[in-house]
Each structure stands twice: as C-alpha cells, then as structure tokens.
Write a protein that holds these residues in place. Structure first.
Motif, PDB file in Angstrom:
ATOM      1  N   PHE A  49       0.825  -1.207   0.000  1.00 45.43           N
ATOM      2  CA  PHE A  49       0.000   0.000   0.000  1.00 45.43           C
ATOM      3  C   PHE A  49       0.860   1.258   0.000  1.00 45.43           C
ATOM      4  N   LEU A  50       2.009   1.210   0.644  1.00 47.42           N
ATOM      5  CA  LEU A  50       2.799   2.416   0.852  1.00 47.42           C
ATOM      6  C   LEU A  50       4.198   2.344   0.246  1.00 47.42           C
ATOM      7  N   GLN A  51       4.804   1.190   0.278  1.00 43.87           N
ATOM      8  CA  GLN A  51       6.183   1.031  -0.186  1.00 43.87           C
ATOM      9  C   GLN A  51       6.243   1.067  -1.705  1.00 43.87           C
ATOM     10  N   ASP A  52       7.124   1.900  -2.236  1.00 44.49           N
ATOM     11  CA  ASP A  52       7.353   1.957  -3.674  1.00 44.49           C
ATOM     12  C   ASP A  52       8.526   1.065  -4.050  1.00 44.49           C
ATOM     13  N   GLY A  53       8.594   0.678  -5.327  1.00 42.41           N
ATOM     14  CA  GLY A  53       9.744  -0.050  -5.841  1.00 42.41           C
ATOM     15  C   GLY A  53       9.737  -1.541  -5.610  1.00 42.41           C
ATOM     16  N   VAL A  54       8.605  -2.081  -5.173  1.00 43.60           N
ATOM     17  CA  VAL A  54       8.498  -3.524  -4.967  1.00 43.60           C
ATOM     18  C   VAL A  54       7.078  -3.949  -5.310  1.00 43.60           C
ATOM     19  N   ALA A  55       6.940  -5.165  -5.834  1.00 44.51           N
ATOM     20  CA  ALA A  55       5.631  -5.696  -6.214  1.00 44.51           C
ATOM     21  C   ALA A  55       5.502  -7.133  -5.715  1.00 44.51           C
ATOM     22  N   GLU A  56       4.275  -7.592  -5.682  1.00 43.72           N
ATOM     23  CA  GLU A  56       4.011  -8.980  -5.305  1.00 43.72           C
ATOM     24  C   GLU A  56       4.826  -9.903  -6.204  1.00 43.72           C
ATOM     25  N   GLY A  57       5.454 -10.903  -5.589  1.00 42.31           N
ATOM     26  CA  GLY A  57       6.254 -11.868  -6.340  1.00 42.31           C
ATOM     27  C   GLY A  57       7.729 -11.528  -6.427  1.00 42.31           C
ATOM     28  N   ASP A  58       8.103 -10.287  -6.101  1.00 44.02           N
ATOM     29  CA  ASP A  58       9.515  -9.897  -6.126  1.00 44.02           C
ATOM     30  C   ASP A  58      10.260 -10.598  -4.997  1.00 44.02           C
ATOM     31  N   VAL A  59      11.535 -10.847  -5.221  1.00 46.77           N
ATOM     32  CA  VAL A  59      12.398 -11.419  -4.189  1.00 46.77           C
ATOM     33  C   VAL A  59      13.203 -10.274  -3.580  1.00 46.77           C
ATOM     34  N   VAL A  60      13.176 -10.212  -2.248  1.00 50.75           N
ATOM     35  CA  VAL A  60      13.924  -9.177  -1.530  1.00 50.75           C
ATOM     36  C   VAL A  60      14.919  -9.807  -0.575  1.00 50.75           C
ATOM     37  N   ARG A  61      15.973  -9.040  -0.300  1.00 50.13           N
ATOM     38  CA  ARG A  61      16.951  -9.443   0.709  1.00 50.13           C
ATOM     39  C   ARG A  61      16.607  -8.682   1.985  1.00 50.13           C
ATOM     40  N   PHE A  62      16.782  -9.331   3.121  1.00 51.58           N
ATOM     41  CA  PHE A  62      16.471  -8.685   4.399  1.00 51.58           C
ATOM     42  C   PHE A  62      17.544  -8.995   5.432  1.00 51.58           C
ATOM     43  N   GLN A  63      17.574  -8.171   6.472  1.00 52.79           N
ATOM     44  CA  GLN A  63      18.416  -8.409   7.646  1.00 52.79           C
ATOM     45  C   GLN A  63      17.485  -8.537   8.840  1.00 52.79           C
ATOM     46  N   THR A  64      17.783  -9.451   9.716  1.00 52.71           N
ATOM     47  CA  THR A  64      16.965  -9.660  10.909  1.00 52.71           C
ATOM     48  C   THR A  64      17.626  -8.947  12.085  1.00 52.71           C
ATOM     49  N   ASP A  65      16.822  -8.094  12.754  1.00 49.35           N
ATOM     50  CA  ASP A  65      17.377  -7.332  13.884  1.00 49.35           C
ATOM     51  C   ASP A  65      17.309  -8.158  15.172  1.00 49.35           C
ATOM     52  N   THR A  66      17.781  -7.582  16.260  1.00 48.68           N
ATOM     53  CA  THR A  66      17.848  -8.296  17.543  1.00 48.68           C
ATOM     54  C   THR A  66      16.468  -8.600  18.118  1.00 48.68           C
ATOM     55  N   ASP A  67      15.438  -7.887  17.627  1.00 50.87           N
ATOM     56  CA  ASP A  67      14.066  -8.166  18.052  1.00 50.87           C
ATOM     57  C   ASP A  67      13.394  -9.221  17.176  1.00 50.87           C
ATOM     58  N   GLY A  68      14.119  -9.742  16.188  1.00 51.21           N
ATOM     59  CA  GLY A  68      13.563 -10.756  15.299  1.00 51.21           C
ATOM     60  C   GLY A  68      12.783 -10.196  14.123  1.00 51.21           C
ATOM     61  N   LEU A  69      12.802  -8.866  13.942  1.00 50.24           N
ATOM     62  CA  LEU A  69      12.110  -8.260  12.793  1.00 50.24           C
ATOM     63  C   LEU A  69      13.006  -8.340  11.566  1.00 50.24           C
ATOM     64  N   HIS A  70      12.387  -8.635  10.417  1.00 49.11           N
ATOM     65  CA  HIS A  70      13.107  -8.777   9.149  1.00 49.11           C
ATOM     66  C   HIS A  70      12.955  -7.478   8.361  1.00 49.11           C
ATOM     67  N   TRP A  71      14.052  -6.741   8.165  1.00 51.80           N
ATOM     68  CA  TRP A  71      14.031  -5.450   7.486  1.00 51.80           C
ATOM     69  C   TRP A  71      14.603  -5.583   6.081  1.00 51.80           C
ATOM     70  N   ALA A  72      13.829  -5.173   5.084  1.00 45.95           N
ATOM     71  CA  ALA A  72      14.275  -5.234   3.697  1.00 45.95           C
ATOM     72  C   ALA A  72      15.493  -4.342   3.498  1.00 45.95           C
ATOM     73  N   VAL A  73      16.463  -4.855   2.755  1.00 48.66           N
ATOM     74  CA  VAL A  73      17.650  -4.067   2.424  1.00 48.66           C
ATOM     75  C   VAL A  73      17.814  -3.915   0.912  1.00 48.66           C
ATOM     76  N   GLY A  74      16.975  -4.573   0.136  1.00 53.67           N
ATOM     77  CA  GLY A  74      17.054  -4.421  -1.312  1.00 53.67           C
ATOM     78  C   GLY A  74      16.261  -5.481  -2.030  1.00 53.67           C
ATOM     79  N   ARG A  75      15.988  -5.191  -3.286  1.00 55.47           N
ATOM     80  CA  ARG A  75      15.283  -6.148  -4.134  1.00 55.47           C
ATOM     81  C   ARG A  75      16.318  -6.968  -4.885  1.00 55.47           C
ATOM     82  N   VAL A  76      16.170  -8.286  -4.846  1.00 56.57           N
ATOM     83  CA  VAL A  76      17.083  -9.201  -5.519  1.00 56.57           C
ATOM     84  C   VAL A  76      16.646  -9.412  -6.960  1.00 56.57           C
ATOM     85  N   SER A  77      15.326  -9.615  -7.155  1.00 56.66           N
ATOM     86  CA  SER A  77      14.817  -9.842  -8.505  1.00 56.66           C
ATOM     87  C   SER A  77      13.348  -9.428  -8.588  1.00 56.66           C
TER      88      SER A  77
END
Length: 162
Positions: A49-77
C-alpha cells in the motif's frame, strides 16, 4: 519429522522503511507478508500500500534485527509484476466504493487489497504479461472522468513502454 520441517513453507513479515510523503500517511514503515527462501531472502506475497519499488512476487533481501524483525535491504529480482494504487473520488460516480473500483477494472482480472473502510484505496497487482496498455488506458480514462486517482508504486519496463 525433520523432512516435514525442511519442506515447510515459512511465512514471515518483511518490513520496509521509507520517508513519509507530505500529505500522505504518517507511517514510515510497512510490513509485507513473504515466503522465506533462504536465511536472508524472501518472496513478497502481497501488494504494498505504501512502499514503492516492490511488487508482489519480487524477491527481496532482508536483515533480521535483535528483536527478530526482518528489514528489507534491497530487491534481488523482479517477478515482472506492477503495483498500482487506486483511490475512488468520493464525489465521483464510484463514490467511496472500492468494490466499484474492482468492478471497473474487472476485465483485467487483477488481484488486490483494500487499505481500509475509512480510506478505500485499492492496491492492485498487475501481473507480468497482463494487458498493461489496456490497464493504463482505463486508469487514465477513469482519472480524466473523475472516477479515481491512481499511482504506480512499482512499474516494469514493460509497463512504462506499454
């Protein structure tokens, strides 16, 4: 038991950070459901709804923080899909009806989600191979005729060239 666990599909929420747009929602994060592919990649499973530059089905890379949340760091494909957001104009012929927006675009069999009853924005997934030229023509017609406002949150080269 171990084989069953290895074959299990793990659904996770991948979080995106962004700068809020003036006159838009105050949120600066959005969580999207995803299917984990590896320790640090996942396939996005819903329309943003809000994030630009990504669509359903895209593969993203993420980093998991110390609270266990997965934060996107970029689109892979890219899956080749596009994200289109449509907001019906309350004083227009569709009123505040997201169902009327769906009906208006039903010929294209687009999947989508409604933001909320208070704000009836519909976020559509326009799949790769869809009639992008036809979708764009109808979106422009609807905007010109006061049915809705729309924006493209993620477009492919095929979308922009259609």
């Amino acid at each position: 038991m171990i084989a069953a666990m290895e074959n299990a599909v793990e659904k996770i929420k991948v979080w995106f950070r962004f700068i809020p747009r003036e006159g838009w929602f105050p949120q600066d994060t959005e969580g999207l459901w995803a299917t984990r592919l590896s320790l640090d990649t996942a396939t996005i499973e819903n329309v943003p709804f809000l994030q630009d530059g990504v669509a359903e089905g895209d593969v993203v890379r993420f980093q998991t923080d110390t609270d266990g949340l997965h934060w996107a760091v970029g689109r892979v494909s890219s899956a080749g899909n596009c994200t289109v957001r449509v907001v019906p104009i309350p004083t227009g012929p569709l009123g505040r009806s997201p169902q009327a927006v769906y009906r208006g675009l039903s010929a294209f069999c687009l999947g989508g989600e409604v933001f909320s009853e208070d704000f009836p924005m519909v976020a559509f997934n326009a799949p790769a191979g869809a009639d992008f030229a036809g979708i764009k023509a109808l979106l422009n017609q609807g905007q010109d005729e006061g049915w809705w406002h729309y924006e493209v949150g993620c477009g492919t080269e095929e979308w922009w060239n259609a």
